[in-house]
Design a protein around this motif. Sequence first.
Motif, PDB file in Angstrom:
ATOM      1  N   ASP A  99       0.826  -1.206   0.000  1.00  0.00           N
ATOM      2  CA  ASP A  99       0.000   0.000   0.000  1.00  0.00           C
ATOM      3  C   ASP A  99       0.861   1.257   0.000  1.00  0.00           C
ATOM      4  OD1 ASP A  99      -2.290  -1.507   0.004  1.00  0.00           O
ATOM      5  OD2 ASP A  99      -2.598  -1.388   2.179  1.00  0.00           O
TER       6      ASP A  99
ATOM      7  N   TRP B 198       5.308  11.727   8.853  1.00  0.00           N
ATOM      8  CA  TRP B 198       5.480  10.880   7.669  1.00  0.00           C
ATOM      9  C   TRP B 198       6.502   9.784   7.924  1.00  0.00           C
ATOM     10  CZ3 TRP B 198       9.116   9.264   4.098  1.00  0.00           C
ATOM     11  CH2 TRP B 198       8.595   8.728   2.912  1.00  0.00           C
TER      12      TRP B 198
ATOM     13  N   ASN C  33       2.268  14.911  -8.003  1.00  0.00           N
ATOM     14  CA  ASN C  33       2.005  15.602  -6.745  1.00  0.00           C
ATOM     15  C   ASN C  33       3.269  15.667  -5.900  1.00  0.00           C
ATOM     16  OD1 ASN C  33      -0.744  16.015  -7.235  1.00  0.00           O
ATOM     17  ND2 ASN C  33      -1.282  14.008  -6.379  1.00  0.00           N
TER      18      ASN C  33
ATOM     19  N   LEU D  98       4.094  16.188  -1.824  1.00  0.00           N
ATOM     20  CA  LEU D  98       3.575  16.286  -0.465  1.00  0.00           C
ATOM     21  C   LEU D  98       4.583  17.053   0.387  1.00  0.00           C
ATOM     22  CD1 LEU D  98       1.679  15.456   1.915  1.00  0.00           C
ATOM     23  CD2 LEU D  98       3.076  13.373   2.111  1.00  0.00           C
TER      24      LEU D  98
ATOM     25  N   LYS E  21       2.402   1.823  -3.441  1.00  0.00           N
ATOM     26  CA  LYS E  21       1.435   2.318  -4.427  1.00  0.00           C
ATOM     27  C   LYS E  21       1.170   3.805  -4.258  1.00  0.00           C
ATOM     28  CE  LYS E  21      -1.139  -2.020  -5.064  1.00  0.00           C
ATOM     29  NZ  LYS E  21      -2.429  -2.719  -4.792  1.00  0.00           N
ATOM     30  N   ASN E  22       1.173   4.277  -2.996  1.00  0.00           N
ATOM     31  CA  ASN E  22       0.863   5.673  -2.752  1.00  0.00           C
ATOM     32  C   ASN E  22       1.623   6.182  -1.528  1.00  0.00           C
ATOM     33  OD1 ASN E  22      -0.162   8.230  -2.594  1.00  0.00           O
ATOM     34  ND2 ASN E  22      -2.233   7.612  -1.998  1.00  0.00           N
TER      35      ASN E  22
ATOM     36  N   ARG F 139      -0.002   9.200   0.704  1.00  0.00           N
ATOM     37  CA  ARG F 139      -1.307   9.106   1.348  1.00  0.00           C
ATOM     38  C   ARG F 139      -1.242   9.530   2.813  1.00  0.00           C
ATOM     39  NH1 ARG F 139      -2.971   2.919   2.624  1.00  0.00           N
ATOM     40  NH2 ARG F 139      -4.278   4.033   4.108  1.00  0.00           N
ATOM     41  N   ASP F 140      -2.407   9.690   3.406  1.00  0.00           N
ATOM     42  CA  ASP F 140      -2.540  10.088   4.810  1.00  0.00           C
ATOM     43  C   ASP F 140      -2.380   8.857   5.697  1.00  0.00           C
ATOM     44  OD1 ASP F 140      -3.206  11.019   7.266  1.00  0.00           O
ATOM     45  OD2 ASP F 140      -5.127  11.872   6.688  1.00  0.00           O
ATOM     46  N   PHE F 141      -1.277   8.826   6.484  1.00  0.00           N
ATOM     47  CA  PHE F 141      -0.973   7.650   7.299  1.00  0.00           C
ATOM     48  C   PHE F 141      -1.193   7.880   8.787  1.00  0.00           C
ATOM     49  CE2 PHE F 141       2.034   6.820   3.669  1.00  0.00           C
ATOM     50  CZ  PHE F 141       1.340   5.728   3.169  1.00  0.00           C
TER      51      PHE F 141
ATOM     52  N   LYS G 157       0.739  19.694   6.327  1.00  0.00           N
ATOM     53  CA  LYS G 157       0.412  18.621   5.389  1.00  0.00           C
ATOM     54  C   LYS G 157      -0.302  19.255   4.189  1.00  0.00           C
ATOM     55  CE  LYS G 157      -2.805  15.667   6.274  1.00  0.00           C
ATOM     56  NZ  LYS G 157      -3.551  14.558   6.931  1.00  0.00           N
TER      57      LYS G 157
END
Length: 409
Positions: free
Chosen positions: A153, A404, A395, A397, A156-157, A160-162, A386
């Motif tokens: 996961d 992170w 993108n 971040l 793949k990204n 993302r928001d973890f 963020k």
Amino acid sequence: MNKRKIYKNVWDKLFPDKSLILLAGPRQSGKTTFARDIAAKGFQDVVYFNWDIDADKRRLMADPVFFSKIPRSSIKSKPLVILDEIHKYRDWKNYLKDVYDQFEKEYKFLVTGSGRLEYSRKSGDSLAGRYLKFHIFPFTLSELNQPKIDFIDFLKNPLRDFEDSLSGNTLDNFNNLLELSGFPEPFIKGKKSFWSKWSQTYGQQIVRDDLTTFADIRNLDLVETLFALIPSRVGSPFSINNLAQDLQVAFDTVKKWLLLFDSFYLTFRISPWTRKISRSILKEKKIYLFNYPVIDDEAARFENLVALELLRAVEMWKDSGWGNFALNYLRDKEKQEVDFLITNNNKPLLMLETKSSDDKPSASIVNFQDILNIPAVQLVRKENIKKIYKNKANNILVVTAHTWLSALP
């Protein structure tokens, strides 16, 4: 306290596939404690050997297969033989080859060692095909906060928001790592005064004890001077030629000493990634320390912390068999630079930049993203940041570093 669960997961992957496992990592990073914990929880019969214990040394010299003479409590499971510091035995690789060839169907062997184990592995092939290896590092944010994130996961990204996956106070752990390092003893003590005393002897012991017993070093004072110069060079491409001139020794001599620092886990270096980058620099590496609180410059210390977090990640991903990952950086002759690039099979996956407080993407990360067409993260020390910035089809971040990094699988 922390039971090194992330490393236990790697052990669980490797253990069924090979009878000989090599565990490498910096001195005092917890290898022996980890090995004893594995033994206590997973084996009915355990033989522990430490070359530094005179009685153990005499026992091995008198009978190289002494472990096979010790009575077993169970015949249903293989005993675990832990060989600690065996790399100090002059003929250790041939010894391991012989015992593996004779006993690999009857015993499990776990060999722990610091730099010499890893360095010696490169100098011969007597153990080729007989072992699997993995690494253990000082504490990192991800280990301390134990995120519940699947590696696939994340891959793949990575933007993302973890946050929901995290436990504990990531800011406190981040600040403690910056001040105390991730080495278990000073980190658990939690006192800057203890770290200061510990740090004064740590590097000196390795230089004076480990390096001198492994290499013919005739100018020990110059080696210590070279090591003392490194904190001021962290985070920037550095020239061996300049160091050689400063110390008034040959280029090859400084190169050899730096290799020894890397091999004994005092330092690690990352190379520039040059594929697809026109006018990229080709040779100058960046150097970092495992004991990074010795760095006075706060921005360089922050970058070093991030470097070690990323190194732990890529080494663990490789050890787990997930791919051929590597950590590099980007820089061209116009001095545009991005601090870190993670690759897999030499293909770029993710760029990362460190900034103390700038919450807008750097020009360099935008420009290199246009070339490589991959996601990018800018890690900042500023709290509660963020933001996602669009850059054409990609993108970037910009995020508070400790949140992170704490989620990095």
